[in-house]
Design an enzyme around this catalytic site. Structure first.
Site, mmCIF file in Angstrom:
data_model
loop_
_atom_site.group_PDB
_atom_site.id
_atom_site.type_symbol
_atom_site.label_atom_id
_atom_site.label_comp_id
_atom_site.label_asym_id
_atom_site.label_seq_id
_atom_site.Cartn_x
_atom_site.Cartn_y
_atom_site.Cartn_z
ATOM 1 N N GLY A 46 0.870 -1.173 0.000
ATOM 2 C CA GLY A 46 0.000 0.000 0.000
ATOM 3 C C GLY A 46 0.901 1.215 0.000
ATOM 4 C CB CYS A 78 5.177 -3.831 -1.392
ATOM 5 S SG CYS A 78 5.576 -2.505 -2.549
ATOM 6 C CB ILE A 137 3.109 -2.387 -7.571
ATOM 7 C CG1 ILE A 137 2.563 -3.565 -8.372
ATOM 8 C CG2 ILE A 137 2.292 -1.119 -7.816
ATOM 9 C CD1 ILE A 137 1.181 -4.018 -7.954
ATOM 10 C CG HIS A 174 2.553 -6.558 -4.275
ATOM 11 N ND1 HIS A 174 1.802 -6.055 -3.231
ATOM 12 C CD2 HIS A 174 3.297 -5.537 -4.739
ATOM 13 C CE1 HIS A 174 2.080 -4.775 -3.081
ATOM 14 N NE2 HIS A 174 2.991 -4.431 -3.976
ATOM 15 C CD GLU A 176 0.099 -9.128 -2.121
ATOM 16 O OE1 GLU A 176 0.136 -7.898 -2.271
ATOM 17 O OE2 GLU A 176 1.115 -9.789 -1.805
#
EC number: 4.3.3.6
Length: 190
Positions: A46, A78, A137, A174, A176
């Site tokens: 996030g 992250c 990301i 990530h 997930e």
């Protein structure tokens, strides 16, 4: 074993979905009292500054620090890796609250902006074959690790992207989002 997913901001729903697939019943953790019953905690990706400030506002920093790596296994993905790091590089003026419990130095947004996000196949020997699809990301990079930290994965050019220190685990990508539950299974065994 109760598995908590920090649900203040970020991609906590994606982690919860993987945990459900593995037969775990994840607990969304937003307040210190919800942390009390969990043995494992995932701090999702996030925006690390926002998550850090919310941890501070809701009185979560000290309860997590007090249990980190002892009776609470923690995995930061992250932004979560940034929050676990003892030192964070490229922090904007005014800084950000962090947990500072893992002996690593992390560089925020190490690969550039959102447009520079990428995917790559990551060999992670302890997970076996095939390589894991790494989704990066606006990802941080682990710059240095302390003596008690084991490097678990690197990019082809050598950048550290996964590490473990006892019951603390970080991935700068990530898992997930990769349709592969091996890192989640590994974390549940810590």
């Amino acid at each position: 074993m109760a598995v908590g997913v920090l649900a203040l901001q970020g991609d906590f729903r994606e982690h919860a979905a993987v945990l459900h697939q593995l037969g775990a019943a994840p607990v969304e953790v937003r307040l210190p009292r919800q942390l009390a019953g969990v043995s494992h905690l995932i701090i999702p990706g996030g925006e690390s500054t926002t998550i850090g400030r919310l941890l501070d506002r809701y009185g979560m920093l000290e309860p997590i620090r007090a249990r980190a790596g002892r009776d609470l296994a923690i995995w930061g993905t992250c932004a979560g890796a940034i929050l676990l790091a003892r030192q964070v590089l490229d922090v904007k003026k005014g800084g950000q609250p962090t947990l500072a419990v893992m002996d690593i130095t992390v560089r925020r947004n190490a690969y550039g902006s959102q447009l520079d996000s990428f995917e790559t196949l990551l060999p992670i020997p302890l997970l076996g074959e095939p390589p894991l699809r790494g989704v990066f990301i606006r990802a941080p990079q682990i710059e240095t690790v302390g003596k008690g930290v084991e490097v678990l994965a690197r990019l082809e050019e050598g950048a550290i992207v996964a590490a473990r220190q006892g019951r603390l685990l970080v991935t700068t990508f990530h898992p997930e989002l990769a349709a592969d539950d091996r890192v989640h299974r590994y974390f549940l065994e810590l």
